[in-house]
Design a protein around this motif. Structure first.
Motif, mmCIF file in Angstrom:
data_model
loop_
_atom_site.group_PDB
_atom_site.id
_atom_site.type_symbol
_atom_site.label_atom_id
_atom_site.label_comp_id
_atom_site.label_asym_id
_atom_site.label_seq_id
_atom_site.Cartn_x
_atom_site.Cartn_y
_atom_site.Cartn_z
ATOM 1 N N HIS A 25 -9.362 14.775 0.655
ATOM 2 C CA HIS A 25 -8.528 14.774 1.853
ATOM 3 C C HIS A 25 -7.050 14.929 1.515
ATOM 4 O O HIS A 25 -6.184 14.721 2.371
ATOM 5 C CB HIS A 25 -8.750 13.486 2.649
ATOM 6 N N GLY A 26 -6.774 15.252 0.262
ATOM 7 C CA GLY A 26 -5.390 15.437 -0.159
ATOM 8 C C GLY A 26 -4.607 14.146 -0.272
ATOM 9 O O GLY A 26 -3.390 14.136 -0.188
ATOM 10 N N ILE A 27 -5.313 13.037 -0.481
ATOM 11 C CA ILE A 27 -4.665 11.720 -0.548
ATOM 12 C C ILE A 27 -4.670 11.224 -1.989
ATOM 13 O O ILE A 27 -5.700 11.232 -2.650
ATOM 14 C CB ILE A 27 -5.395 10.706 0.350
ATOM 15 N N THR A 28 -3.495 10.790 -2.443
ATOM 16 C CA THR A 28 -3.358 10.193 -3.768
ATOM 17 C C THR A 28 -2.728 8.821 -3.620
ATOM 18 O O THR A 28 -1.671 8.689 -3.000
ATOM 19 C CB THR A 28 -2.460 11.063 -4.672
ATOM 20 N N LEU A 29 -3.381 7.810 -4.141
ATOM 21 C CA LEU A 29 -2.810 6.470 -4.207
ATOM 22 C C LEU A 29 -2.365 6.263 -5.650
ATOM 23 O O LEU A 29 -3.191 6.091 -6.544
ATOM 24 C CB LEU A 29 -3.825 5.411 -3.782
ATOM 25 N N PRO A 30 -1.061 6.308 -5.899
ATOM 26 C CA PRO A 30 -0.545 6.302 -7.267
ATOM 27 C C PRO A 30 -0.984 5.117 -8.117
ATOM 28 O O PRO A 30 -1.146 5.250 -9.321
ATOM 29 C CB PRO A 30 0.975 6.279 -7.082
ATOM 30 N N SER A 31 -1.187 3.967 -7.518
ATOM 31 C CA SER A 31 -1.513 2.776 -8.302
ATOM 32 C C SER A 31 -2.989 2.393 -8.228
ATOM 33 O O SER A 31 -3.352 1.279 -8.593
ATOM 34 C CB SER A 31 -0.656 1.596 -7.827
ATOM 35 N N ARG A 33 -6.379 1.557 -9.262
ATOM 36 C CA ARG A 33 -6.897 1.210 -10.593
ATOM 37 C C ARG A 33 -7.768 -0.038 -10.509
ATOM 38 O O ARG A 33 -7.806 -0.734 -9.495
ATOM 39 C CB ARG A 33 -5.753 0.963 -11.573
ATOM 40 N N VAL A 34 -8.437 -0.321 -11.605
ATOM 41 C CA VAL A 34 -9.200 -1.564 -11.744
ATOM 42 C C VAL A 34 -8.202 -2.695 -11.944
ATOM 43 O O VAL A 34 -7.247 -2.570 -12.711
ATOM 44 C CB VAL A 34 -10.154 -1.482 -12.964
ATOM 45 N N ASP A 35 -8.402 -3.799 -11.247
ATOM 46 C CA ASP A 35 -7.548 -4.970 -11.395
ATOM 47 C C ASP A 35 -8.139 -5.849 -12.496
ATOM 48 O O ASP A 35 -8.992 -6.703 -12.233
ATOM 49 C CB ASP A 35 -7.453 -5.737 -10.078
ATOM 50 N N LEU A 36 -7.718 -5.595 -13.714
ATOM 51 C CA LEU A 36 -8.305 -6.304 -14.863
ATOM 52 C C LEU A 36 -8.148 -7.823 -14.801
ATOM 53 O O LEU A 36 -9.081 -8.540 -15.176
ATOM 54 C CB LEU A 36 -7.731 -5.748 -16.162
ATOM 55 N N PRO A 37 -7.021 -8.366 -14.310
ATOM 56 C CA PRO A 37 -6.925 -9.825 -14.248
ATOM 57 C C PRO A 37 -8.004 -10.480 -13.372
ATOM 58 O O PRO A 37 -8.331 -11.647 -13.571
ATOM 59 C CB PRO A 37 -5.527 -10.067 -13.673
ATOM 60 N N ASN A 54 0.414 1.001 -4.213
ATOM 61 C CA ASN A 54 1.460 1.366 -3.269
ATOM 62 C C ASN A 54 1.332 2.832 -2.877
ATOM 63 O O ASN A 54 0.900 3.662 -3.662
ATOM 64 C CB ASN A 54 2.839 1.146 -3.905
ATOM 65 N N CYS A 55 1.725 3.123 -1.651
ATOM 66 C CA CYS A 55 1.813 4.507 -1.211
ATOM 67 C C CYS A 55 2.946 4.612 -0.208
ATOM 68 O O CYS A 55 3.341 3.624 0.403
ATOM 69 C CB CYS A 55 0.496 5.003 -0.624
ATOM 70 N N ASN A 56 3.432 5.828 -0.028
ATOM 71 C CA ASN A 56 4.512 6.012 0.930
ATOM 72 C C ASN A 56 3.955 6.084 2.352
ATOM 73 O O ASN A 56 2.742 6.110 2.561
ATOM 74 C CB ASN A 56 5.347 7.250 0.578
ATOM 75 N N THR A 57 4.843 6.102 3.317
ATOM 76 C CA THR A 57 4.442 6.090 4.721
ATOM 77 C C THR A 57 3.608 7.309 5.083
ATOM 78 O O THR A 57 2.625 7.194 5.819
ATOM 79 C CB THR A 57 5.695 6.021 5.624
#
Length: 74
Positions: A25-31, A33-37, A54-57
Motif C-alpha cells: 500500500h506504499g506505507i513504510t513505518l521507519p521504526s 521492528r521486534v521489541d527485544l526488551p 514513529n511515522c509522519n502525519t
C-alpha cells in the motif's frame, strides 16, 4: 501444557510480513521492528512485542485510509 509463547523467530516473521503488507500500500513505518526488551521483561509468558514506531502525519493518514477501506470491504 505446552509453552505457546512467541519465539524471536515468530515475532521476526510477523514484522517481515507486516512490513511487506504495508509496502503493498506504499506505507513504510521507519521504526517497525521486534521489541527485544519485551523478551527480557517480567511478562509471563514473554510478550514478544512488535514496535510499530514513529511515522509522519501523511503516513498515518494513508494507513488510516487503508484500514478503513479494508474494514468497509469486509
Amino acid at each position: 501444557m505446552p509453552d505457546r509463547s512467541p519465539t524471536a523467530r515468530d515475532i521476526t516473521l510477523a514484522v517481515e510480513e507486516l512490513r511487506a503488507a504495508l509496502a503493498l500500500h506504499g506505507i513504510t513505518l521507519p521504526s517497525l521492528r521486534v521489541d527485544l526488551p519485551s523478551f527480557a521483561g517480567t511478562y509471563s509468558p514473554p510478550a514478544g512485542l512488535v514496535t510499530l514506531g514513529n511515522c509522519n502525519t501523511a503516513t498515518a493518514r494513508v494507513l488510516t485510509a487503508v484500514l478503513r477501506k479494508a474494514a468497509a470491504e469486509r
